[in-house]
Design a protein around this motif. Structure first.
Motif, mmCIF file in Angstrom:
data_model
loop_
_atom_site.group_PDB
_atom_site.id
_atom_site.type_symbol
_atom_site.label_atom_id
_atom_site.label_comp_id
_atom_site.label_asym_id
_atom_site.label_seq_id
_atom_site.Cartn_x
_atom_site.Cartn_y
_atom_site.Cartn_z
ATOM 1 N N LEU A 143 42.948 17.471 17.491
ATOM 2 C CA LEU A 143 42.223 18.700 17.150
ATOM 3 C C LEU A 143 42.817 19.874 17.909
ATOM 4 N N TYR A 156 45.611 17.918 27.774
ATOM 5 C CA TYR A 156 46.638 18.350 28.725
ATOM 6 C C TYR A 156 46.801 19.870 28.629
ATOM 7 N N CYS A 197 45.624 19.763 20.878
ATOM 8 C CA CYS A 197 46.858 18.953 20.731
ATOM 9 C C CYS A 197 48.120 19.786 20.805
ATOM 10 N N LEU A 240 36.668 23.078 21.052
ATOM 11 C CA LEU A 240 36.105 22.261 22.142
ATOM 12 C C LEU A 240 34.950 22.941 22.854
HETATM 13 C C1 SAM Z 1 48.903 25.095 26.629
HETATM 14 S S1 SAM Z 1 48.519 24.446 25.079
HETATM 15 C C2 SAM Z 1 48.667 22.706 25.391
HETATM 16 C C3 SAM Z 1 48.948 21.932 24.137
HETATM 17 C C4 SAM Z 1 49.190 20.421 24.336
HETATM 18 N N1 SAM Z 1 48.062 19.767 24.923
HETATM 19 C C5 SAM Z 1 50.440 20.171 25.129
HETATM 20 O O1 SAM Z 1 50.329 19.702 26.269
HETATM 21 O O2 SAM Z 1 51.539 20.453 24.632
HETATM 22 C C6 SAM Z 1 46.760 24.674 24.968
HETATM 23 C C7 SAM Z 1 46.188 24.256 23.623
HETATM 24 O O3 SAM Z 1 44.770 24.277 23.673
HETATM 25 C C8 SAM Z 1 44.276 24.817 22.459
HETATM 26 N N2 SAM Z 1 42.917 25.374 22.686
HETATM 27 C C9 SAM Z 1 42.594 26.422 23.493
HETATM 28 N N3 SAM Z 1 41.257 26.633 23.437
HETATM 29 C C10 SAM Z 1 40.747 25.691 22.608
HETATM 30 C C11 SAM Z 1 39.430 25.393 22.150
HETATM 31 N N4 SAM Z 1 38.375 26.125 22.525
HETATM 32 N N5 SAM Z 1 39.265 24.350 21.297
HETATM 33 C C12 SAM Z 1 40.326 23.614 20.897
HETATM 34 N N6 SAM Z 1 41.602 23.855 21.295
HETATM 35 C C13 SAM Z 1 41.808 24.878 22.143
HETATM 36 C C14 SAM Z 1 45.283 25.883 22.113
HETATM 37 O O4 SAM Z 1 45.225 26.256 20.760
HETATM 38 C C15 SAM Z 1 46.595 25.185 22.507
HETATM 39 O O5 SAM Z 1 47.107 24.428 21.446
#
Ligand code: SAM
Length: 459
Positions: free
Chosen positions: A88, A133, A67, A116
């Motif tokens: 999450l 996203y 998120c 994830l």
């Molecule tokens: C580039 S950010 C995008 C955040 C949000 N979706 C947005 O568009 O603003 C990527 C997000 O994915 C999360 N993330 C990366 N690997 C992950 C994993 N294995 N499980 C859950 N979250 C993950 C990171 O912590 C980060 O918050």
């Protein structure tokens, strides 16, 4: 537990703890209406437009997977109050900041620190919409992550994904490798400073990269987070669209539409409602006609066993917002008067709820065909709201017959980039690295400037 997965997850979490992304002030007001295409009501309205009354939304709440720190607040303004929202993320810092942003309705979103890359603890098929996203390419095992999301989605449920466009990022990958060869670390201030200087020199000396860097540099200079996210990311899986489409097929997911934010696909039928072929997309990302990331709407296959029976309504506050700026930044729409913008907005909101109210003819007339087609392509006008006088396939019409292929300036070898070379030599000296490294960096830089770096082979 798997050691490799855990090493990657740990590095990603560490990065986001130190550099939360996007770096947007915690107490700054959010123009959340700009997220008009990022919620479940939009994805399901789009599916209804494509599949007609055959589309049924299943029961179930909304999951924001990965998120980040801003997104839960945006989504919570949009989702009907009756729908539970789960969010999450791997990063505790992101979750903490996201909770603060949801201060006005603290229990609206349920937050959980989850990964994830591992099976999720929710009931199977319990969500009617999932948003991921800009997340899956940061996973240790992206296809597995997609499978985990699909398991959580009810048949007939929608999924919005943003996935990196590998080809349009090839030049970034080459620069990431240059920084890795130099052993620059995002956690050392001097290393970040050197990286930024190198990019500034490149922008000045290297015509093939100038345009790309000039658009990025102001933000790179203002926000270390942006520099780290783009050029030092702890994990970026380099996967082609073909890989993702295959992974979707294997997970019972079907691509529905593609959001063409930067109007790069105007020579194709409206991609929001008619998904282009892989060949069309691959060719356009190779020759740089299409540079955006893949912003996809996807649906889970299978019969809807438990359809949503109550009519879902967006919160009333949505009606009171002004129309998104994003709709009127195109040359075909920028002259739209303020009041007409608001009327378009009200129609858009009603369409989200399945109310199809024909558009006022005078506004359509003022917009003209290119303006209407543009707004259809970005999901601001619903095809079903057009009067019956429009051809049945009008919403799919192309805007242009062809799109120009950009001309890319010739690559310049590193030896001729004097400031870049001087800086690289001083970094090599400071880092006590082997001076022969320059040869490898030269090859990387050459590849970064080539039109299609996948054809470049290292000797
Ligand atoms: C580039 S950010 C995008 C955040 C949000 N979706 C947005 O568009 O603003 C990527 C997000 O994915 C999360 N993330 C990366 N690997 C992950 C994993 N294995 N499980 C859950 N979250 C993950 C990171 O912590 C980060 O918050």
């Amino acid at each position: 537990m798997n050691a490799n997965i855990d090493i990657i997850n740990h590095a990603v979490a560490r990065q986001y703890e130190a550099f939360p992304f996007p770096d947007y002030g915690l107490f700054l007001p959010l123009r959340w209406q700009e997220g008009y295409a990022s919620h479940s009501m939009f994805a399901h309205a789009m599916a209804r437009e494509i599949r007609g009354s055959a589309h049924q939304r299943p029961k179930g709440g909304v999951l924001i997977a990965g998120c980040g720190d801003v997104f839960p607040s945006i989504v919570s303004h949009w989702e009907p109050r009756s729908l539970p929202i789960e969010a999450l993320d791997l990063s505790a810092t992101h979750l903490k900041r996201a909770k603060i942003r949801c201060w006005s309705a603290p229990s609206r979103v349920q937050f959980q620190k989850l990964n994830l890359d591992y099976p999720l603890p929710y009931a199977r098929e319990s969500f009617s919409h999932i948003d991921a996203y800009g997340v899956l390419h940061h996973l240790a095992n992206p296809s597995q992550g997609l499978q985990h999301l699909s398991e959580m989605l009810a048949p007939g449920g929608t999924l919005r994904l943003m996935l990196y466009n590998r080809r349009s990022r090839d030049w970034i990958h080459q620069i990431q490798k240059i920084f890795a060869l130099l052993q620059l670390s995002p956690y050392i201030a001097q290393d970040r400073k050197d990286a930024l200087h190198f990019l500034e020199h490149l922008a000045r000396e290297c015509p093939a990269l100038r345009e790309r860097l000039y658009t990025l540099l102001p933000e790179l200079k203002a926000k270390p987070t942006r520099l780290v996210d783009t050029f030092f990311h702890a994990r970026e899986a380099r996967l082609d669209l073909q890989h993702w489409i295959q992974a979707m097929q294997g997970a019972d997911l079907l691509p529905l539409g593609l959001f063409d934010r930067y109007a790069e696909l105007d020579d194709l039928p409206n991609p929001l409602y008619s998904f282009p072929t892989l060949e069309e997309l691959d060719q356009r990302s190779r020759d740089r006609r299409f540079e955006n990331n893949w912003e996809l709407y996807v649906i889970k296959r299978g019969p809807v066993l438990s359809p949503q029976t109550t009519t879902l309504k967006v919160p009333r506050s949505v009606y009171l917002r002004t129309a998104p700026h994003a709709w009127f930044q195109y040359e075909e729409t920028s002259e739209t008067p303020w009041w007409d913008r608001q009327v378009i907005w009200q129609h858009y909101v009603k369409g989200l709820q399945g109310e199809s109210i024909p558009f006022p003819a005078n506004i359509l007339h003022k917009l003209g065909e290119p303006g209407i087609l543009r707004l259809l392509r970005i999901g601001a006008i619903w095809p079903s709201a057009l009067p019956k006088t429009f051809a049945q396939d009008f919403a799919l019409h192309k805007i242009h017959d062809s799109m120009d292929i950009p001309l890319i300036p010739r690559p310049i070898p590193l030896v001729k980039l004097v400031s870049c070379t001087n800086l690289l030599q001083s970094i090599i000296l400071r880092k006590k690295r082997d001076p022969r490294l320059l040869q490898w960096i030269a090859k990387r830089l050459d590849a970064a400037q080539k039109l299609d770096p996948s054809t470049v082979r290292e000797s």
